[in-house]
Design a protein around this motif. Sequence first.
Motif, short mmCIF file in Angstrom:
data_model
loop_
_atom_site.label_atom_id
_atom_site.label_comp_id
_atom_site.label_asym_id
_atom_site.label_seq_id
_atom_site.Cartn_x
_atom_site.Cartn_y
_atom_site.Cartn_z
N ARG A 50 0.83 -1.21 0.00
CA ARG A 50 0.00 0.00 0.00
C ARG A 50 0.87 1.25 0.00
O ARG A 50 0.56 2.23 -0.67
N LYS A 51 1.96 1.20 0.75
CA LYS A 51 2.88 2.34 0.80
C LYS A 51 3.50 2.60 -0.57
O LYS A 51 3.60 3.75 -1.02
N ILE A 52 3.92 1.53 -1.23
CA ILE A 52 4.56 1.72 -2.53
C ILE A 52 3.56 2.22 -3.56
O ILE A 52 3.88 3.00 -4.45
N ARG A 53 2.30 1.78 -3.42
CA ARG A 53 1.26 2.31 -4.31
C ARG A 53 1.16 3.82 -4.13
O ARG A 53 1.05 4.58 -5.08
N GLU A 54 1.19 4.25 -2.86
CA GLU A 54 1.14 5.68 -2.58
C GLU A 54 2.33 6.39 -3.20
O GLU A 54 2.20 7.46 -3.79
N LEU A 55 3.49 5.76 -3.06
CA LEU A 55 4.72 6.34 -3.60
C LEU A 55 4.59 6.53 -5.11
O LEU A 55 4.89 7.61 -5.65
N LEU A 56 4.11 5.48 -5.79
CA LEU A 56 3.94 5.57 -7.25
C LEU A 56 2.95 6.68 -7.61
O LEU A 56 3.15 7.45 -8.54
N LEU A 57 1.88 6.76 -6.82
CA LEU A 57 0.83 7.75 -7.07
C LEU A 57 1.38 9.16 -6.94
O LEU A 57 1.08 10.05 -7.74
N GLU A 58 2.23 9.37 -5.92
CA GLU A 58 2.81 10.70 -5.72
C GLU A 58 3.80 11.03 -6.84
O GLU A 58 3.88 12.17 -7.30
N LEU A 59 4.56 10.02 -7.29
CA LEU A 59 5.49 10.26 -8.40
C LEU A 59 4.72 10.66 -9.65
O LEU A 59 5.13 11.55 -10.41
N GLU A 60 3.58 10.00 -9.86
CA GLU A 60 2.73 10.33 -11.01
C GLU A 60 2.24 11.78 -10.90
O GLU A 60 2.24 12.54 -11.86
N GLU B 223 1.14 21.47 -4.47
CA GLU B 223 0.92 20.01 -4.47
C GLU B 223 2.23 19.27 -4.72
O GLU B 223 2.43 18.18 -4.18
N ILE B 224 3.09 19.87 -5.54
CA ILE B 224 4.41 19.25 -5.77
C ILE B 224 5.17 19.19 -4.45
O ILE B 224 5.75 18.16 -4.10
N GLU B 225 5.14 20.29 -3.69
CA GLU B 225 5.82 20.34 -2.39
C GLU B 225 5.28 19.24 -1.46
O GLU B 225 6.03 18.48 -0.86
N GLU B 226 3.94 19.21 -1.37
CA GLU B 226 3.29 18.23 -0.49
C GLU B 226 3.66 16.81 -0.90
O GLU B 226 3.96 15.97 -0.05
N ALA B 227 3.63 16.57 -2.21
CA ALA B 227 3.92 15.23 -2.71
C ALA B 227 5.35 14.82 -2.38
O ALA B 227 5.61 13.67 -2.04
N HIS B 228 6.27 15.78 -2.48
CA HIS B 228 7.66 15.46 -2.13
C HIS B 228 7.78 15.09 -0.66
O HIS B 228 8.47 14.14 -0.31
N LYS B 229 7.07 15.86 0.19
CA LYS B 229 7.11 15.55 1.62
C LYS B 229 6.64 14.11 1.85
O LYS B 229 7.21 13.36 2.62
N LYS B 230 5.55 13.76 1.13
CA LYS B 230 4.99 12.43 1.30
C LYS B 230 5.96 11.36 0.79
O LYS B 230 6.14 10.33 1.45
N VAL B 231 6.58 11.64 -0.35
CA VAL B 231 7.53 10.67 -0.91
C VAL B 231 8.68 10.44 0.07
O VAL B 231 9.04 9.29 0.35
N PHE B 232 9.23 11.52 0.62
CA PHE B 232 10.34 11.36 1.56
C PHE B 232 9.89 10.59 2.80
O PHE B 232 10.64 9.76 3.33
N ALA B 233 8.66 10.88 3.25
CA ALA B 233 8.14 10.18 4.42
C ALA B 233 8.02 8.69 4.14
O ALA B 233 8.37 7.84 4.97
N ILE B 234 7.54 8.34 2.92
CA ILE B 234 7.39 6.92 2.57
C ILE B 234 8.77 6.27 2.48
O ILE B 234 8.97 5.15 2.96
N LEU B 235 9.72 6.99 1.91
CA LEU B 235 11.06 6.41 1.77
C LEU B 235 11.71 6.19 3.13
O LEU B 235 12.59 5.35 3.27
N GLU B 236 11.29 6.96 4.14
CA GLU B 236 11.83 6.78 5.50
C GLU B 236 11.30 5.51 6.15
O GLU B 236 11.87 5.01 7.12
N CYS B 237 10.16 5.00 5.62
CA CYS B 237 9.47 3.88 6.29
C CYS B 237 10.20 2.56 6.19
O CYS B 237 9.85 1.61 6.88
N LYS B 238 11.20 2.46 5.32
CA LYS B 238 11.93 1.20 5.10
C LYS B 238 10.96 0.06 4.73
O LYS B 238 10.93 -0.98 5.36
N MET B 239 10.19 0.32 3.71
CA MET B 239 9.19 -0.66 3.30
C MET B 239 9.78 -1.66 2.30
O MET B 239 10.64 -1.33 1.52
#
Lengths: 245, 383
Positions: free
Chosen positions: B128-138, B273-289
């Motif tokens: 689910r986290k990686i789906r979010e990551l992909l979605l934010e990259l999109e 939204e780009i700023e927000e998405a980056h914050k989210k991406v970095f947060a997901i990358l911190e999760c060690k998923m």
Amino acid sequence: MFKALIERLKQGFKTGKFPMRGEPNLPPDFRGRPEIDDDTSGDEVEKMKAVCPVKGALSFDFEGAKLDMGKCIFCGRCAEVCDKIRFTKEYRLAVFNRADLVVKAGDHDYVPPKQTNPQALALKHTFQLREVSAGGCAGCELDANVLGTLAWDMGRFGIRFVASPRHADAIYLTGPISKNMQLALDKTYAAAPEPKFLIAAGACAITGGLYKHGHLPDTPAMFIPGCPPHPATTLEALCRFTGRL
Amino acid sequence: MTEIKTFATAEEAKAFMASFHRYTDPASVSPLKGEAAHEVAVGPVHAGVIEPGHFRFQCMGEDVYNLQIFLGYQHRGVEEEIVRADGNLVRQVALAETCAGDTSIAAATCFSEIIETRDGLQTSAGDRKIRELLLELERIANHVGDLGALAGDVAFLPTASFCGRIRGEYLNMTALLCGNRFGRHAVVPGGLRATFNGKKESQLKDWISRVKKDLDGALKLMFEEPTVLERFEGTGVVSKEVAEEIGLVGVARRASVELKGDVLSRATIRRLEIEEAHKKVFAILECKMETGEWRMQENTSSHSSFPIHQTPFACVVATTQAWRGPLVHAALFDADGKMLRYKIVDPSAHNWQGLAYALRGEQISNFPICNKSFNLSYCGTDR
């Protein structure tokens, strides 16, 4: 102006050397031209067919297993259920004849075909394309647009997308040709001056891909398979079309 | 049947045109009359490398009083085809993804969630986290591309060039995860086909931090340039009241409700939204998923595990916050889990009328920046 220049210095020169020198930077999981082993049996093809999203992409006859790149959307599901098929890193997928899109079992020594048509070779220094988007998902259009950015910069090779079919040497067709775009496509193709070429880009334009195929206004002079084709595939194809490669 | 109305003054005509809320009858002619009244027809084949649609600018002199938008050229029967492909999940996902090419990940997420609900499948937290990551990259890739195109439309070439290249970097990041620049075939019912591990995680982190610097520089350049701001500000205004009345969604709605509703507002919202998405991406990358084991079901036509079979018919609705706004997929199943009907509502479907509004009182030459500030999907609307 100075701010822009400073930013430009910071970002640096970003245009790749590809395709004249060097290889494109492809992702590690890139799915390019498939390879099928010689000893693939009919049962194995059936197994792969069961997970294939496109009807008729995989087939088996007296010559062995075959995969039609004109239909394939490169999802790689068949390679997951059967190890007799592999998707290689070969990105030079475009061909001049429809029959060449069919990958046969044991067909491992692939060399991309060269352009021989003198009328196409004459376009080496200036090649004007008119894009027609006929149905489809806009993926192919987006990855064709990318070629104009400075990372790929197809303008270096005299290749341009022009605004009118009257200025075009070739019509670059994407999409499965929806019923509502048939007339517009036919008229646009008719409006291009002779000699003209039709380039079918993406599985949709070649065979309809996942969708029902409309009527092609002419036999394409080049087929660029993929869903959508990677920009490296398209740029290499267009350069090869005019004999630059 | 057509009707011709006449007006004494431009104000009257404007008031009349402002009373149009929905698409007008395609067969209708321009209701404007007088020497300066004229109509400019564009499309379906446009000058750029874009999708087909037909526009009619109904003008009085230089001013556009109404923009009629005729779509349907991209209709290829995605919904019907998904129903017909029932039992072949691989094909169904592929069809859902190609509803709108730039929203592939969001569409696949919607479709997958519907099937997961039907079959009672559980996805792992990592997936689910990686789906979010992909979605934010999109989301980032599309917003960056559009901001670059906006700069290009007002002939501010530095940002146009930078952003065109930077968008490609984000697409390549998506390709790093799953092998396809648009994230095709990555999200599937029951999980994910993209592989994610420590190596990719650190690679992605370095890459995105590097590109983010370039992106910040490129956007700062544009948003501080007076010539650009002059063109964006006050162009293509959709007021808060209109936005709420016609039901705009996503970026366009936020721009009208939170800001002034002009091109600059929509560009600013995208930047935020780009700023927000980056914050989210970095947060997901911190999760060690790590991605879970991929367990998409093989193609089956019997849905024995169907958990909602108590009712004769069940409608499953899935919503994903795609980059344009909320993307809604809905499926109707019978008691055996057989799909009877599939419906896709792309956020663009709500916003085309907003584009028509934005152009009222503008000149035709402002169409490109108004259009790009919305950047609506033709294929997502036509399906």
